[in-house]
Design a protein around this motif. Structure first.
Motif, PDB file in Angstrom:
ATOM      1  N   CYS A  12       0.780  -1.051   0.119  1.00  0.00           N
ATOM      2  CA  CYS A  12       0.015   0.031  -0.042  1.00  0.00           C
ATOM      3  C   CYS A  12       0.980   1.301   0.109  1.00  0.00           C
ATOM      4  O   CYS A  12       0.854   2.267  -0.880  1.00  0.00           O
ATOM      5  CB  CYS A  12      -0.746  -0.070   1.211  1.00  0.00           C
ATOM      6  N   LYS A  13       1.625   1.505   0.892  1.00  0.00           N
ATOM      7  CA  LYS A  13       2.379   2.257   1.122  1.00  0.00           C
ATOM      8  C   LYS A  13       2.319   3.766   0.697  1.00  0.00           C
ATOM      9  O   LYS A  13       2.309   4.352   0.066  1.00  0.00           O
ATOM     10  CB  LYS A  13       3.876   2.229   0.341  1.00  0.00           C
ATOM     11  N   PHE A  14       1.054   4.247   1.302  1.00  0.00           N
ATOM     12  CA  PHE A  14       0.463   5.341   1.191  1.00  0.00           C
ATOM     13  C   PHE A  14       1.157   6.839   1.268  1.00  0.00           C
ATOM     14  O   PHE A  14       1.053   7.778   0.868  1.00  0.00           O
ATOM     15  CB  PHE A  14      -1.017   5.485   2.056  1.00  0.00           C
ATOM     16  N   MET A  15       2.022   6.636   2.639  1.00  0.00           N
ATOM     17  CA  MET A  15       2.983   7.878   2.933  1.00  0.00           C
ATOM     18  C   MET A  15       2.085   9.062   3.462  1.00  0.00           C
ATOM     19  O   MET A  15       2.954   9.903   3.802  1.00  0.00           O
ATOM     20  CB  MET A  15       3.805   7.968   1.834  1.00  0.00           C
ATOM     21  N   ASP A  16       1.011   8.907   3.698  1.00  0.00           N
ATOM     22  CA  ASP A  16       0.084  10.263   4.387  1.00  0.00           C
ATOM     23  C   ASP A  16       0.866  10.612   5.815  1.00  0.00           C
ATOM     24  O   ASP A  16       0.802  11.601   6.217  1.00  0.00           O
ATOM     25  CB  ASP A  16      -1.228   9.736   4.567  1.00  0.00           C
ATOM     26  N   CYS A  17       1.414   9.323   6.445  1.00  0.00           N
ATOM     27  CA  CYS A  17       1.853   9.518   7.937  1.00  0.00           C
ATOM     28  C   CYS A  17       3.037  10.073   7.670  1.00  0.00           C
ATOM     29  O   CYS A  17       3.497  11.011   8.864  1.00  0.00           O
ATOM     30  CB  CYS A  17       2.070   8.257   8.534  1.00  0.00           C
ATOM     31  N   VAL A  18       3.831  10.188   6.628  1.00  0.00           N
ATOM     32  CA  VAL A  18       5.049  10.660   6.510  1.00  0.00           C
ATOM     33  C   VAL A  18       5.413  12.125   6.819  1.00  0.00           C
ATOM     34  O   VAL A  18       6.078  12.801   7.707  1.00  0.00           O
ATOM     35  CB  VAL A  18       5.960  10.404   5.347  1.00  0.00           C
ATOM     36  N   ASP A  24      10.569  13.092  11.702  1.00  0.00           N
ATOM     37  CA  ASP A  24      11.180  12.411  10.550  1.00  0.00           C
ATOM     38  C   ASP A  24      11.803  11.205  10.788  1.00  0.00           C
ATOM     39  O   ASP A  24      12.991  10.626  10.432  1.00  0.00           O
ATOM     40  CB  ASP A  24      12.140  13.495   9.748  1.00  0.00           C
ATOM     41  N   CYS A  25      11.090  10.319  11.462  1.00  0.00           N
ATOM     42  CA  CYS A  25      11.427   8.831  11.815  1.00  0.00           C
ATOM     43  C   CYS A  25      11.042   7.770  10.959  1.00  0.00           C
ATOM     44  O   CYS A  25      11.086   6.810  11.037  1.00  0.00           O
ATOM     45  CB  CYS A  25      11.206   8.609  13.357  1.00  0.00           C
ATOM     46  N   PHE A  26      10.444   8.108   9.665  1.00  0.00           N
ATOM     47  CA  PHE A  26       9.966   7.061   8.943  1.00  0.00           C
ATOM     48  C   PHE A  26      11.240   6.875   7.838  1.00  0.00           C
ATOM     49  O   PHE A  26      11.819   7.599   7.393  1.00  0.00           O
ATOM     50  CB  PHE A  26       8.951   7.707   8.190  1.00  0.00           C
ATOM     51  N   TYR A  27      11.350   5.535   7.351  1.00  0.00           N
ATOM     52  CA  TYR A  27      12.190   5.082   6.524  1.00  0.00           C
ATOM     53  C   TYR A  27      11.466   4.362   5.341  1.00  0.00           C
ATOM     54  O   TYR A  27      10.658   3.491   5.931  1.00  0.00           O
ATOM     55  CB  TYR A  27      13.471   4.253   7.168  1.00  0.00           C
ATOM     56  N   ALA A  28      12.156   4.396   4.238  1.00  0.00           N
ATOM     57  CA  ALA A  28      11.156   3.662   2.937  1.00  0.00           C
ATOM     58  C   ALA A  28      11.871   2.327   2.206  1.00  0.00           C
ATOM     59  O   ALA A  28      12.940   2.728   2.012  1.00  0.00           O
ATOM     60  CB  ALA A  28      11.032   4.693   1.923  1.00  0.00           C
ATOM     61  N   GLY A  29      11.181   1.519   2.447  1.00  0.00           N
ATOM     62  CA  GLY A  29      11.302   0.407   1.574  1.00  0.00           C
ATOM     63  C   GLY A  29      10.642   0.296   0.045  1.00  0.00           C
ATOM     64  O   GLY A  29      10.001   1.230  -0.146  1.00  0.00           O
ATOM     65  N   GLU A  30      11.030  -0.663  -0.621  1.00  0.00           N
ATOM     66  CA  GLU A  30      10.390  -0.783  -1.846  1.00  0.00           C
ATOM     67  C   GLU A  30       8.822  -0.853  -1.890  1.00  0.00           C
ATOM     68  O   GLU A  30       8.104  -0.304  -2.471  1.00  0.00           O
ATOM     69  CB  GLU A  30      11.092  -1.867  -2.519  1.00  0.00           C
ATOM     70  N   ASN A  79      15.887   7.502   4.800  1.00  0.00           N
ATOM     71  CA  ASN A  79      14.982   8.481   5.458  1.00  0.00           C
ATOM     72  C   ASN A  79      13.910   9.139   4.420  1.00  0.00           C
ATOM     73  O   ASN A  79      14.336   9.490   3.412  1.00  0.00           O
ATOM     74  CB  ASN A  79      15.497   9.319   6.437  1.00  0.00           C
ATOM     75  N   ILE A  80      12.693   9.098   4.742  1.00  0.00           N
ATOM     76  CA  ILE A  80      11.572   9.784   4.042  1.00  0.00           C
ATOM     77  C   ILE A  80      10.945  10.785   4.697  1.00  0.00           C
ATOM     78  O   ILE A  80      10.321  10.475   5.792  1.00  0.00           O
ATOM     79  CB  ILE A  80      10.754   8.840   3.289  1.00  0.00           C
ATOM     80  N   THR A  81      10.739  11.961   4.314  1.00  0.00           N
ATOM     81  CA  THR A  81      10.377  12.975   4.930  1.00  0.00           C
ATOM     82  C   THR A  81       9.347  13.796   4.275  1.00  0.00           C
ATOM     83  O   THR A  81       8.268  14.771   4.743  1.00  0.00           O
ATOM     84  CB  THR A  81      11.355  14.286   5.491  1.00  0.00           C
ATOM     85  N   ARG A  82       8.843  13.243   3.048  1.00  0.00           N
ATOM     86  CA  ARG A  82       7.696  13.866   2.177  1.00  0.00           C
ATOM     87  C   ARG A  82       6.986  12.806   1.475  1.00  0.00           C
ATOM     88  O   ARG A  82       7.583  11.779   1.252  1.00  0.00           O
ATOM     89  CB  ARG A  82       8.339  14.685   0.850  1.00  0.00           C
ATOM     90  N   LYS A  83       5.659  13.017   1.496  1.00  0.00           N
ATOM     91  CA  LYS A  83       4.554  12.012   0.849  1.00  0.00           C
ATOM     92  C   LYS A  83       5.176  11.733  -0.689  1.00  0.00           C
ATOM     93  O   LYS A  83       5.183  12.863  -1.506  1.00  0.00           O
ATOM     94  CB  LYS A  83       3.316  12.627   1.214  1.00  0.00           C
ATOM     95  N   GLY A  84       5.379  10.595  -0.954  1.00  0.00           N
ATOM     96  CA  GLY A  84       5.673  10.216  -2.594  1.00  0.00           C
ATOM     97  C   GLY A  84       4.213   9.682  -3.179  1.00  0.00           C
ATOM     98  O   GLY A  84       3.143   9.932  -2.452  1.00  0.00           O
ATOM     99  N   THR A  85       4.240   9.055  -4.278  1.00  0.00           N
ATOM    100  CA  THR A  85       3.238   8.644  -4.992  1.00  0.00           C
ATOM    101  C   THR A  85       3.110   7.105  -4.319  1.00  0.00           C
ATOM    102  O   THR A  85       3.848   6.380  -4.696  1.00  0.00           O
ATOM    103  CB  THR A  85       3.457   8.682  -6.604  1.00  0.00           C
ATOM    104  N   PRO A  86       2.113   6.654  -3.865  1.00  0.00           N
ATOM    105  CA  PRO A  86       1.682   5.376  -3.628  1.00  0.00           C
ATOM    106  C   PRO A  86       1.890   4.491  -4.840  1.00  0.00           C
ATOM    107  O   PRO A  86       1.352   4.954  -5.962  1.00  0.00           O
ATOM    108  CB  PRO A  86       0.627   5.513  -2.805  1.00  0.00           C
ATOM    109  N   PRO A  87       1.739   3.187  -4.727  1.00  0.00           N
ATOM    110  CA  PRO A  87       1.695   2.501  -5.853  1.00  0.00           C
ATOM    111  C   PRO A  87       0.215   2.502  -6.479  1.00  0.00           C
ATOM    112  O   PRO A  87      -0.725   2.775  -5.703  1.00  0.00           O
ATOM    113  CB  PRO A  87       1.832   0.873  -5.317  1.00  0.00           C
TER     114      PRO A  87
END
Length: 110
Positions: A12-18, A24-30, A79-87
């Motif tokens: 899902c990896k929506f990234m709204d949380c980021v 800035d404690c989120f880290y992104a995998g594939e 580390n990820i600090t901004r919302k990206g595009t979810p799948p």
């Protein structure tokens, strides 16, 4: 205490949380996000932002199996600090159970 990203985030990896995380404690995998437990300040602002309801406090028993996963990958993923595009198919995966085997150990790539 810390918050933990659980199985519901996989694919899902929506990234709204980021974007709401003040430390800035989120880290992104594939195909998954994790929270670094040493950086999380237990503020809880990320939990209601997750459309997949994948973020839980570590005091919730459903989070326990994911504590080690979050700690492990937060040490090697970017580390990820901004919302990206979810799948593109994130909505299709949002409520599917038993996704743990689909977790990719690969880091997020731009």
């Amino acid at each position: 205490m810390t918050y933990v990203v659980t199985e519901n985030c996989i694919r899902c990896k929506f990234m709204d949380c980021v974007e709401v995380c003040p430390v800035d404690c989120f880290y992104a995998g594939e195909n998954f996000l994790v929270i670094n437990p040493d950086e999380c300040i237990d503020c809880g602002v990320c939990e209601p932002e997750c459309p997949a309801e994948a973020i839980l406090p570590d005091s919730d028993g459903r989070a326990t199996p994911w504590l080690e996963t979050n700690a492990k990958y937060s040490m090697s993923w970017p580390n990820i600090t901004r919302k990206g595009t979810p799948p593109a198919d994130a909505e299709e995966w949002k409520d599917k159970p038993d996704k743990a085997a689909l977790l990719s150990p690969e880091p997020h790539k731009d």
